[in-house]
Write an enzyme that holds these catalytic residues in place. Structure first.
Site, PDB file in Angstrom:
ATOM      1  CB  ALA A  48      25.866  32.831  24.330  1.00  0.00           C
ATOM      2  CE1 TYR A  84      24.429  36.484  42.607  1.00  0.00           C
ATOM      3  CE2 TYR A  84      26.421  35.184  42.264  1.00  0.00           C
ATOM      4  CZ  TYR A  84      25.791  36.417  42.408  1.00  0.00           C
ATOM      5  OH  TYR A  84      26.527  37.567  42.336  1.00  0.00           O
ATOM      6  CE1 TYR A 106      27.488  37.681  33.308  1.00  0.00           C
ATOM      7  CE2 TYR A 106      26.197  38.675  35.059  1.00  0.00           C
ATOM      8  CZ  TYR A 106      26.412  37.645  34.161  1.00  0.00           C
ATOM      9  OH  TYR A 106      25.539  36.577  34.137  1.00  0.00           O
ATOM     10  CE  LYS A 121      24.325  38.341  31.331  1.00  0.00           C
ATOM     11  NZ  LYS A 121      23.679  37.418  30.386  1.00  0.00           N
TER      12      LYS A 121
HETATM   13  N1  CAA Z   1      29.150  39.882  47.320  1.00  0.00           N
HETATM   14  C1  CAA Z   1      29.577  40.452  48.470  1.00  0.00           C
HETATM   15  N2  CAA Z   1      30.879  40.633  48.763  1.00  0.00           N
HETATM   16  C2  CAA Z   1      31.792  40.217  47.851  1.00  0.00           C
HETATM   17  C3  CAA Z   1      31.413  39.627  46.634  1.00  0.00           C
HETATM   18  C4  CAA Z   1      30.039  39.444  46.415  1.00  0.00           C
HETATM   19  N3  CAA Z   1      29.578  38.866  45.304  1.00  0.00           N
HETATM   20  N4  CAA Z   1      32.532  39.347  45.935  1.00  0.00           N
HETATM   21  C5  CAA Z   1      33.556  39.727  46.693  1.00  0.00           C
HETATM   22  N5  CAA Z   1      33.118  40.237  47.844  1.00  0.00           N
HETATM   23  C6  CAA Z   1      33.936  40.745  48.936  1.00  0.00           C
HETATM   24  C7  CAA Z   1      34.856  39.641  49.475  1.00  0.00           C
HETATM   25  O1  CAA Z   1      34.164  38.829  50.414  1.00  0.00           O
HETATM   26  C8  CAA Z   1      35.956  40.445  50.092  1.00  0.00           C
HETATM   27  O2  CAA Z   1      35.521  40.935  51.341  1.00  0.00           O
HETATM   28  P1  CAA Z   1      36.533  40.973  52.584  1.00  0.00           P
HETATM   29  O3  CAA Z   1      37.666  41.843  52.138  1.00  0.00           O
HETATM   30  O4  CAA Z   1      35.703  41.536  53.682  1.00  0.00           O
HETATM   31  O5  CAA Z   1      36.933  39.538  52.814  1.00  0.00           O
HETATM   32  C9  CAA Z   1      36.074  41.649  49.156  1.00  0.00           C
HETATM   33  O6  CAA Z   1      34.842  41.718  48.439  1.00  0.00           O
HETATM   34  C10 CAA Z   1      37.227  41.494  48.145  1.00  0.00           C
HETATM   35  O7  CAA Z   1      37.059  40.252  47.494  1.00  0.00           O
HETATM   36  P2  CAA Z   1      38.314  39.338  47.103  1.00  0.00           P
HETATM   37  O8  CAA Z   1      39.280  39.196  48.252  1.00  0.00           O
HETATM   38  O9  CAA Z   1      37.756  38.076  46.505  1.00  0.00           O
HETATM   39  O10 CAA Z   1      39.062  40.248  46.012  1.00  0.00           O
HETATM   40  P3  CAA Z   1      39.772  39.773  44.704  1.00  0.00           P
HETATM   41  O11 CAA Z   1      40.337  40.998  44.043  1.00  0.00           O
HETATM   42  O12 CAA Z   1      40.650  38.609  45.002  1.00  0.00           O
HETATM   43  O13 CAA Z   1      38.578  39.193  43.791  1.00  0.00           O
HETATM   44  C11 CAA Z   1      36.496  39.235  42.697  1.00  0.00           C
HETATM   45  C12 CAA Z   1      37.511  40.037  43.494  1.00  0.00           C
HETATM   46  C13 CAA Z   1      37.111  38.742  41.366  1.00  0.00           C
HETATM   47  C14 CAA Z   1      35.354  40.185  42.396  1.00  0.00           C
HETATM   48  C15 CAA Z   1      36.041  37.990  43.486  1.00  0.00           C
HETATM   49  O14 CAA Z   1      35.720  38.359  44.819  1.00  0.00           O
HETATM   50  C16 CAA Z   1      34.790  37.384  42.897  1.00  0.00           C
HETATM   51  O15 CAA Z   1      34.863  36.625  41.937  1.00  0.00           O
HETATM   52  N6  CAA Z   1      33.630  37.727  43.478  1.00  0.00           N
HETATM   53  C17 CAA Z   1      32.348  37.258  42.994  1.00  0.00           C
HETATM   54  C18 CAA Z   1      31.698  38.306  42.095  1.00  0.00           C
HETATM   55  C19 CAA Z   1      30.367  37.770  41.705  1.00  0.00           C
HETATM   56  O16 CAA Z   1      29.430  37.768  42.488  1.00  0.00           O
HETATM   57  N7  CAA Z   1      30.273  37.273  40.453  1.00  0.00           N
HETATM   58  C20 CAA Z   1      29.071  36.651  40.003  1.00  0.00           C
HETATM   59  C21 CAA Z   1      29.454  35.485  39.155  1.00  0.00           C
HETATM   60  S1  CAA Z   1      28.046  34.486  38.761  1.00  0.00           S
HETATM   61  C22 CAA Z   1      27.269  35.316  37.556  1.00  0.00           C
HETATM   62  O17 CAA Z   1      27.706  36.289  37.059  1.00  0.00           O
HETATM   63  C23 CAA Z   1      25.960  34.727  37.109  1.00  0.00           C
HETATM   64  C24 CAA Z   1      24.863  35.661  37.402  1.00  0.00           C
HETATM   65  O18 CAA Z   1      24.322  36.261  36.483  1.00  0.00           O
HETATM   66  C25 CAA Z   1      24.384  35.808  38.784  1.00  0.00           C
END
Ligand code: CAA
Length: 241
Positions: free
Chosen positions: A83, A179, A147, A151
């Site tokens: 979870a 992912y 996170y 982890k």
């Molecule tokens: N890898 C590389 N670059 C990333 C990124 C990532 N995972 N996440 C965000 N960025 C970059 C964006 O592309 C953006 O770059 P630019 O300014 O050059 O366009 C910059 O960071 C800012 O991002 P946002 O404009 O999206 O900023 P925000 O404040 O609106 O949101 C955030 C920030 C909430 C972190 C959103 O970007 C997000 O959700 N990112 C994904 C984070 C992620 O990878 N989460 C994993 C979820 S899956 C999981 O957790 C399962 C697992 O175990 C793998």
């Protein structure tokens, strides 16, 4: 008598695939879930796997929930701590609520769930504890200070407890999925997924929940008795730390 396996978050996503794979491998499976009654009941209907509702972030609820599972099915011999939640945000915007919620569900849950089954595993001289960590606990991830910290903590827990369990026939291992195509990953903004994440995955695709489930089935088996304190990385080549 088939072994009893308990999978937290076991009705959806990676956890759902783990529950089904363990059932197919001959285990008596129980799946816990926290909130989504509709999905949990549909899962139960579809698979015949009993579902139990409690919050893995609450120690007393875990103790009571496990007692119920054991009364219904028998002692838990395989525990899969799957979870988990995300509350992503850049750290400069992250609230205390986002921090504590993720640490509680993704890290404190390992104490809450494992402590109540641990003494029984020691007494019986057999146990399998399998913790689902994440690539982002290994490498860190922008937007996931909470996170990634939880982890990574799961991996420390795994390595410490493996040393305690070894002489009692209990193995403790972790799996670090990359992912995987679940709701959690699909909640990442589409442009971030396409532009920032997918290009970093050498296989060029998201993983399948069943690809993680097969790792769990292996770690749970008698064949994996010499493997403890280890981490199986399943991420399509995205990170090899
Ligand atoms: N890898 C590389 N670059 C990333 C990124 C990532 N995972 N996440 C965000 N960025 C970059 C964006 O592309 C953006 O770059 P630019 O300014 O050059 O366009 C910059 O960071 C800012 O991002 P946002 O404009 O999206 O900023 P925000 O404040 O609106 O949101 C955030 C920030 C909430 C972190 C959103 O970007 C997000 O959700 N990112 C994904 C984070 C992620 O990878 N989460 C994993 C979820 S899956 C999981 O957790 C399962 C697992 O175990 C793998």
């Amino acid at each position: 008598m088939s072994r009893v396996a308990l999978v937290t978050g076991g009705t959806r996503g990676i956890g759902g695939a783990i529950s089904v794979a363990l059932k197919e491998a001959g285990y008596t499976v129980a799946a816990s879930y926290a909130g989504n009654d509709e999905k949990a009941n549909a899962f139960k209907e579809e698979t015949g796997i009993p579902v139990y509702k409690w919050d893995v972030g609450d120690f007393d609820a875990c103790t009571a929930g496990i007692a119920q599972v054991e009364a219904d099915l028998g002692p838990v011999e395989v525990l899969v701590n799957n979870a988990g939640i995300t509350k992503d945000g850049m750290f400069h915007k992250m609230t205390a609520e986002q921090w504590y919620a993720v640490i509680n569900t993704n890290l404190n849950s390992l104490f809450n769930m494992t402590r109540p089954v641990w003494e029984g595993m020691r007494e019986r001289g057999f146990g399998r504890v399998i913790n689902i960590s994440s690539i982002n606990g290994q490498k860190g991830q922008m937007g996931q200070a909470n996170y990634s910290a939880a982890k990574a903590g799961d991996l420390g827990f795994t390595k410490a407890l493996a040393q305690e369990g070894a002489r009692k026939g209990i193995t403790v291992n972790a799996i670090c999925p990359g992912y995987i195509g679940t709701e959690m990953v699909l909640a990442v903004p589409q442009d971030v997924l396409e532009k920032a994440i997918l290009p970093q995955i050498p296989t060029g695709r998201l993983g399948e929940p069943s690809e993680i489930a097969r790792c769990v089935v292996f770690l749970a088996s008698d064949d994996a008795g010499f493997i403890t304190g280890s981490t199986i990385t399943a991420n399509g080549g995205q990170y090899m730390g």
